[in-house]
Enzyme design. Structure first.
Site, mmCIF file in Angstrom:
data_model
loop_
_atom_site.group_PDB
_atom_site.id
_atom_site.type_symbol
_atom_site.label_atom_id
_atom_site.label_comp_id
_atom_site.label_asym_id
_atom_site.label_seq_id
_atom_site.Cartn_x
_atom_site.Cartn_y
_atom_site.Cartn_z
ATOM 1 C CG HIS A 54 -1.959 -1.027 1.213
ATOM 2 N ND1 HIS A 54 -3.091 -0.941 1.999
ATOM 3 C CD2 HIS A 54 -2.078 -2.192 0.516
ATOM 4 C CE1 HIS A 54 -3.858 -2.001 1.780
ATOM 5 N NE2 HIS A 54 -3.271 -2.765 0.879
ATOM 6 C CD GLU A 56 -1.682 4.687 3.120
ATOM 7 O OE1 GLU A 56 -2.731 5.336 3.097
ATOM 8 O OE2 GLU A 56 -1.530 3.625 2.469
ATOM 9 C CB CYS A 84 -6.270 -0.052 5.038
ATOM 10 S SG CYS A 84 -4.613 -0.773 5.030
ATOM 11 C CB CYS A 87 -1.744 1.776 6.050
ATOM 12 S SG CYS A 87 -1.473 0.979 4.442
#
Length: 157
Positions: A54, A56, A84, A87
């Site tokens: 992801h 992040e 999320c 993250c």
């Protein structure tokens, strides 16, 4: 002087650039220390076949690599979407000072990224989760934990 809005625009710009290039979903992030962009990242789940890639997580890994530390204290994260649960955990572990986000998790759910399903799992007891979690304690596991506690040169994190 760069503003929070300027930094957020860069995170959003990254989300579109990498999405249009076919490298992943519509998510981008930057880490800023002072007025300097320390690292940039985008979602690369589909291009790397890595479900943890992801934006992040990608940007946290890059920023930590650049400064040679697992702590990003003194830094801020700008991300194109509310993080999320995975993250969010990485953000707390990396000790970032602040997080700015553009789109909400409800916005993400509206385009097919339902983080709320995972957030809801956290409120359930382990036995009620959709994915079975089975506690299988071993004495060897406890010995390793004790060894960690007794280790004189351990680096706490």
């Amino acid at each position: 002087m760069k503003t929070a809005e300027n930094f957020m625009r860069r995170a959003v710009e990254l989300s579109g650039e990498y999405m249009r290039a076919g490298l992943g979903g519509p998510f981008g992030a930057i880490i800023v220390r002072g007025q300097e962009i320390l690292a940039e990242g985008s979602n690369r789940v589909t291009s790397t076949n890595d479900p943890t890639a992801h934006a992040e997580v990608v940007v946290i890994r890059e920023a930590c690599r650049r400064i040679g530390s697992f702590s990003l204290a003194g830094c801020e994260l700008y991300t194109s979407c509310e993080p999320c649960p995975m993250c969010l955990g990485a953000i707390y572990w990396s000790r970032l000072d602040r997080v700015y986000y553009a789109n909400t998790r409800e916005d993400a759910a509206a385009i097919g990224f339902d983080d709320d399903a995972i957030y809801r799992e956290f409120t359930k007891p382990i036995s009620g989760r959709s994915l079975p979690f089975i506690h299988l304690p071993l004495p060897e596991g406890q010995r390793v934990f004790k060894e960690w506690v007794d280790k004189s040169d351990r680096i706490p994190y």
